[in-house]
Design a protein around this motif. Structure first.
Motif, mmCIF file in Angstrom:
data_model
loop_
_atom_site.group_PDB
_atom_site.id
_atom_site.type_symbol
_atom_site.label_atom_id
_atom_site.label_comp_id
_atom_site.label_asym_id
_atom_site.label_seq_id
_atom_site.Cartn_x
_atom_site.Cartn_y
_atom_site.Cartn_z
ATOM 1 N N ARG A 75 42.483 -22.046 -5.545
ATOM 2 C CA ARG A 75 43.202 -22.161 -6.914
ATOM 3 C C ARG A 75 42.750 -21.424 -7.989
ATOM 4 O O ARG A 75 43.227 -21.619 -9.200
ATOM 5 C CB ARG A 75 43.269 -23.717 -7.391
ATOM 6 N N ALA A 78 44.994 -19.831 -10.608
ATOM 7 C CA ALA A 78 45.702 -20.741 -11.609
ATOM 8 C C ALA A 78 44.694 -21.321 -12.753
ATOM 9 O O ALA A 78 45.127 -21.330 -13.885
ATOM 10 C CB ALA A 78 46.144 -22.026 -10.941
ATOM 11 N N GLY A 105 45.149 -19.930 -0.802
ATOM 12 C CA GLY A 105 45.553 -19.719 -2.321
ATOM 13 C C GLY A 105 46.335 -18.446 -2.293
ATOM 14 O O GLY A 105 46.798 -18.132 -3.402
ATOM 15 N N HIS A 108 49.006 -18.966 -5.355
ATOM 16 C CA HIS A 108 48.724 -18.864 -6.801
ATOM 17 C C HIS A 108 48.331 -17.207 -7.015
ATOM 18 O O HIS A 108 48.656 -16.632 -8.031
ATOM 19 C CB HIS A 108 47.433 -19.634 -6.826
ATOM 20 N N HIS A 111 51.687 -15.535 -7.658
ATOM 21 C CA HIS A 111 52.155 -15.559 -8.903
ATOM 22 C C HIS A 111 51.353 -15.329 -10.065
ATOM 23 O O HIS A 111 51.875 -14.842 -11.125
ATOM 24 C CB HIS A 111 52.660 -17.387 -9.180
ATOM 25 N N THR A 112 50.078 -15.278 -9.783
ATOM 26 C CA THR A 112 49.244 -14.776 -10.935
ATOM 27 C C THR A 112 49.682 -13.077 -11.131
ATOM 28 O O THR A 112 49.700 -12.640 -12.428
ATOM 29 C CB THR A 112 47.801 -14.957 -10.667
ATOM 30 N N ALA B 285 54.276 -23.515 -13.967
ATOM 31 C CA ALA B 285 53.384 -23.211 -12.928
ATOM 32 C C ALA B 285 54.242 -22.972 -11.788
ATOM 33 O O ALA B 285 55.244 -23.514 -11.361
ATOM 34 C CB ALA B 285 52.340 -24.010 -12.796
ATOM 35 N N GLU B 286 53.682 -22.361 -10.502
ATOM 36 C CA GLU B 286 54.299 -22.156 -9.326
ATOM 37 C C GLU B 286 54.193 -23.370 -8.576
ATOM 38 O O GLU B 286 54.970 -23.697 -7.390
ATOM 39 C CB GLU B 286 53.451 -21.158 -8.529
ATOM 40 N N ALA B 290 48.728 -25.709 -9.060
ATOM 41 C CA ALA B 290 48.481 -24.600 -10.289
ATOM 42 C C ALA B 290 48.796 -25.249 -11.623
ATOM 43 O O ALA B 290 48.052 -24.652 -12.676
ATOM 44 C CB ALA B 290 49.348 -23.431 -10.117
ATOM 45 N N SER B 293 45.736 -27.153 -12.522
ATOM 46 C CA SER B 293 44.788 -26.168 -12.456
ATOM 47 C C SER B 293 44.470 -25.356 -13.752
ATOM 48 O O SER B 293 43.453 -25.085 -14.336
ATOM 49 C CB SER B 293 44.519 -25.138 -11.337
#
Ligand code: SF4
Lengths: 342, 611
Positions: A75, A78, A105, A108, A111-112, B285-286, B290, B293
């Motif tokens: 994570r 995130a 992960g 995340h 999407h990041t 968030a996704e 997330a 977090s």
């Protein structure tokens, strides 16, 4: 006291904790090189934040004398998003691995990168789970025998860079744990980029997957196994007497043998451009795998797009200029209200 | 004013019901606004299907909205409506048995076609038989509505969409509510033909009431005697969102909300997303993990991190919540409980997550837990949660539920000057800084944030050495740290004021509740007291730690009854912690308690004494 950014040395970035990786682990080299690069970046030490998940690589923040968070498995991107979205002034680095980043992960990471959050993501790829003692990972080769795959892995591996490109990454690079010069240069480039910088660092795990990257880690073999990407230069590798180049036709790469006196470009070898609008070219590069092709290292793609943080700050600024600074009493009394008199 | 006679009544509960596409929620909301402005005390309860659009005319697609208003104090949306407005046979079938015997049932008789009647599962027209038990009023709403807008040249579909406003206008006449707030709202929302159609239809409904012979007269519910001040209507979710905004203002730090869409919590995200000018940052968030977090990351960086969710999301957040416990960062987690298990009934009510909030994590992972008890109380509860979070450097869970989230009540708008104000002060001193050095009073560790030179430090989920926060596996240290974290949460009790008892300080029965059951429990206990029973009640906002005098209060009563919308979550804690014979009153139907149910149970528990 705070050391001025200009006077910092790599020592300033070393924490007082004993480093606890196995002897010979590639992580040592990455740590040392990062600590060497940090003082050059012009960022005060207190403005660095290192964020990690779980795994061998994720011990990283404990060894950096900066702010740091060792979070939960997978994570870290995130957490980093929350830090960077609220504190654009900070230089935020995510340290992850092939298991942490691409297995638990994966969502995340996707999407990041997609949001183009202005952080650096360093993914140490050793193609194995180290901390849990040697299971295969999402980047392990098909057929790899481990404790959890005694008959060989039957899932197809994912290439970290292809993954990042698929997510719309604006900066994608690959480098090697022990290739000091190259590693440092890629880290500098990653820091300079606005938006998510995704860097795969090929890392040796001598305990559970030794010599996975030997061909590119070994200085001698590297010449014939790695394709060093240079912006605006042809995709050529090898040494005198064994030069070759990459041609990309209809999106499909192929190898062209080159004599020493050949003009590579005239022979149809592609010229490397980091700034292609479409990720298709970088994707074709990411498909180059050993042994049929050389393994490209360097910056695959670097394009400019607004980052998540900039767009968010824009919205806050626009809302403030349009509606003025929020007024709590006005909010509570907005809309239909009525007065009850005694 | 009506030319027909008017009759004064103390209270009335009306339920609007129809297809989910008929605009019942809107109708109910508008009626509520008008009622609030008329100065009544009120309470509302929406009830809608989880499906966005279930097939029209079927039971699965029925949506309802109940509003209860009075000239006296009321605390619940009422057990059974006195008036039902049913837009079709399915809505009638799904709701009519809830109506008080002898109550009024207004139906859109145009919708009672053979096909609709059968689709609702009736063999024949149900109206004649129901006439024996209820006062049936047949109004041809569809055709009257079409007639009202005929000259506007709208298609029949567009015209029919306004028919809820015909019924609304009719009810405004019947209960002498002002039409102006709704007209103002229409003007702000629509223009042209659509505006004109809605205005005409609303007025036509009103005029129909005045002229038709179906209604001999109208009713007046006088203003309620409530505490003076400025009021507004508020739902729990809006109050929650505004409490979060208020926390940013009162604690002088920016709010960061990480959230993932989930019923019934999404409205808090929607509402907060509109307050960027307060410096509030919302992050969709996704996923749920997330969301929390990112909120923890924001807290680490010096913001007021918060995440909002409901049961299934609460489950997903637990690992990260455990990290917030270990890293001792301020964080607020709002769980707007819904009926489970699993996906359960997303739009229905349950208090199923108390034990999840208290014990849902691995290891010993203490978290303070607060529960709001009314829609407006969500504002104060979340504000208090933030104060606890930053004062004690701990994550705090706030429990709300579907009922509180969606129901509305008049809310005395708080005076901002009088709200608690506790500007956050970060630790900035580099000299001697240790990330786990504790404040002797609160046991909180210092909050030193990135950007501050000299306090660089690393935190994480691994076991911590006392004071330094370095990774440590020492057995004695581990035990010591667990004890410290427990003790820190227990110390929050020093901020909690003693429990207020509703009724006498001691007696035969104490009824204890928590969360959204407050209205039903208090009303039932009040009724029992009026009947001369020795019963009192308390309502817990603080579920961990408990108010300091709870044990002592429990000891003053012979019996203890705990109504809970679950299979017993507070009850076993009271038993084990205070060794009292707490008796559970459980309900698991996705619906709130009825006042009468609790009143009956109180009678049962005190049976021998009554006779
Ligand atoms: S297990 Fe492998 S990756 Fe992990 S520390 Fe040891 S050598 Fe490094």
């Amino acid at each position: 006291m705070a050391a001025a950014a200009s006077k910092l040395t790599s020592k300033d970035f070393q924490s007082d904790q004993d480093v606890r990786w196995c002897p010979g682990c590639g992580d040592y080299s990455i740590l040392a090189n990062l600590q060497r690069v940090m003082p050059e970046l012009g960022v005060p030490r207190e403005n660095f934040v290192f964020v990690s998940g779980i795994g061998c690589s994720s011990r990283f923040p404990y060894y950096m004398n900066t702010y740091g968070m060792h979070t939960i498995h997978g994570r870290a991107p995130a957490f980093a998003t929350g830090i960077k979205a609220t504190r654009p002034d900070l230089s935020v680095w995510v340290v992850t691995g092939d298991g942490d980043g691409l297995s638990i992960g994966g969502n995340h990471l996707l999407h990041t990168i997609r949001r183009n959050v202005n952080v650096q993501i360093l993914l140490f790829n050793n193609r194995v789970y180290g901390l849990t003692k040697g299971q295969y990972s999402p980047t392990s080769r098909l057929g790899m025998k481990t404790k959890s795959t005694p008959d060989g892995a039957i899932d197809h591996p994912i290439d970290p860079l292809a993954f990042a490109l698929g997510a719309g990454a604006t900066f994608v690079a690959r480098t090697i744990d022990v290739h000091t010069q190259h590693l440092q240069e890629v880290l500098r480039r990653a820091h300079a980029h606005r938006g998510t910088s995704f860097v795969e660092i090929l890392q040796n795990c001598p305990v559970y997957n030794d010599n996975e990257w030997l061909e590119v880690e070994d200085r001698k073999q590297r010449v014939g196994a790695a394709l060093v990407l240079e912006d605006d230069e042809p995709l050529v590798w090898g040494s005198e007497g064994s030069r070759a180049g990459i041609r990309i036709h209809d999106g499909v790469p192929s190898v062209i043998e080159l004599a020493d006196d050949h003009d590579a470009v005239a022979k149809g070898v592609a010229i490397h451009h980091e700034r292609h609008e479409t990720p298709a070219y970088a994707f074709a590069l990411a498909s180059l795998q050993r042994p049929a092709f050389p393994l490209p290292i360097g910056v695959f793609r670097a394009v400019d797009k607004p980052s998540y943080g900039e767009l968010l700050e824009d919205q806050v600024a626009t809302a403030r200029s349009r509606r003025g600074e929020g007024d709590l009493a006005a909010l509570l009394n907005s809309g239909d209200t009525w007065e009850v008199t005694p | 004013m009506s030319g027909k006679p008017t009759e004064e009544i103390e209270r009335v509960a009306i339920r609007f019901c129809g297809d989910s596409g008929d605009g019942m929620q809107l109708t109910g909301t508008k009626f509520t606004e008008a009622t609030a402005l008329a100065g009544n005390d009120l309470s509302t309860l929406p009830d809608y299907p989880a499906e966005i659009r279930a097939p029209a005319g079927t039971l699965a697609g029925v949506s309802g909205f109940q509003v209860h208003f009075s000239s006296a104090d009321i605390r619940t949306p009422a057990d059974s409506p006195d008036v039902l407005v049913a837009f079709n046979p399915a809505a009638l079938r799904a709701n009519v048995e809830d109506v008080r015997p002898g109550g009024m049932v207004i139906v859109n008789v145009d919708a009672f076609t053979r096909k609709n009647i059968q689709r609702a599962g009736y063999e024949d027209d149900p109206l004649p038989a129901l006439g024996d038990r209820f006062e049936i009023v047949e109004v041809p709403i569809t055709s009257l509505n079409r007639a009202a807008v005929s000259s506007l040249g709208l298609g029949s579909r567009d015209a029919d969409r306004a028919k809820n406003f015909f019924a609304l206008g009719l009810m405004y006449w019947l209960y002498n509510r002002p039409m102006e707030p709704t007209l103002r709202w229409l003007e702000s929302r629509f223009e042209g033909n659509v505006l004109e159609a809605n205005v005409r239809v609303l007025k036509a409904g009103h005029a129909f009431g005045e002229t038709t012979e179906l209604f001999p007269g109208s009713f007046i519910v006088p203003r309620a005697k409530i505490q003076p001040g400025i009021y507004r209507n508020i739902t729990g979710n809006t109050a929650m969102a505004w409490g979060i905004v208020a926390a940013g203002v009162q604690l002088q730090r920016p709010v960061f909300l990480g959230a993932y869409p989930i019923t019934p919590a999404s409205d808090v995200l929607h509402e907060l997303a509109r307050y960027r000018h307060f410096g509030v940052k919302t992050f969709q968030a996704e996923d749920e993990i997330a969301a929390i977090s990112a909120a923890i990351g924001a807290s680490f960086a010096g913001n007021l991190g918060i995440t909002t969710t409901s049961g299934p999301g609460m489950v997903l957040k637990q690992e990260a919540l455990g990290l917030a416990v270990m890293t001792e960062l301020p964080l607020v987690v709002v769980d707007i409980q819904r009926a489970g298990p699993s996906t359960g009934m997303p739009t229905k009510i349950e208090q199923g997550d108390l034990l999840l909030a208290l014990h849902g994590r691995n290891g010993v992972s203490p978290v303070p837990v607060l529960a709001a008890y009314s829609p407006g109380d969500c504002f104060h509860t979340v504000l208090e949660a933030f104060q606890i979070a930053v004062t004690y450097m701990t994550p705090v869970v706030v429990l709300s539920d579907t009922y509180l989230a969606n129901s509305a009540e008049p809310w005395l708008i708080p005076d901002v000057e009088a709200l608690p104000r506790r500007p956050v002060e970060f630790h900035t001193e580099a000299e001697g800084f240790q990330p786990y050095q504790r404040d002797p009073e609160t046991l909180a560790r210092p909050w030193a944030i990135p950007g501050n030179p000299g306090t660089e430090h690393r935190i994480g989920g691994l076991s911590k050495e006392d004071v330094t926060g370095n990774v440590a596996y020492d057995p004695a240290n581990n035990e010591h740290m667990i004890a410290l974290r427990n003790e820190k949460v227990q110390r929050i009790a020093q901020e909690i004021s003693p429990i207020e008892i509703f009724g006498s300080d001691s007696g035969k029965l104490l009824v204890i509740g928590w969360g959204g059951t407050h209205g039903a429990i208090t009303s039932a206990v009040e009724a029992a007291q009026e009947d001369g029973l020795s019963v009192s009640s308390i309502h817990l906002r603080h579920l961990n730690p408990f108010p300091p005098n709870l044990g002592e209060v429990l000891g003053r009563f012979d019996k203890i009854l705990v109504p809970e919308l679950n299979c017993g979550q507070l009850t076993p804690i009271l038993r084990s912690e205070f060794l009292v014979p707490a008796e559970l009153m459980a309900k698991n139907q996705g619906q709130p308690f009825k006042v009468q149910e609790i009143r009956d149970r109180i009678g049962n528990v005190l049976d021998e004494e009554v006779r």
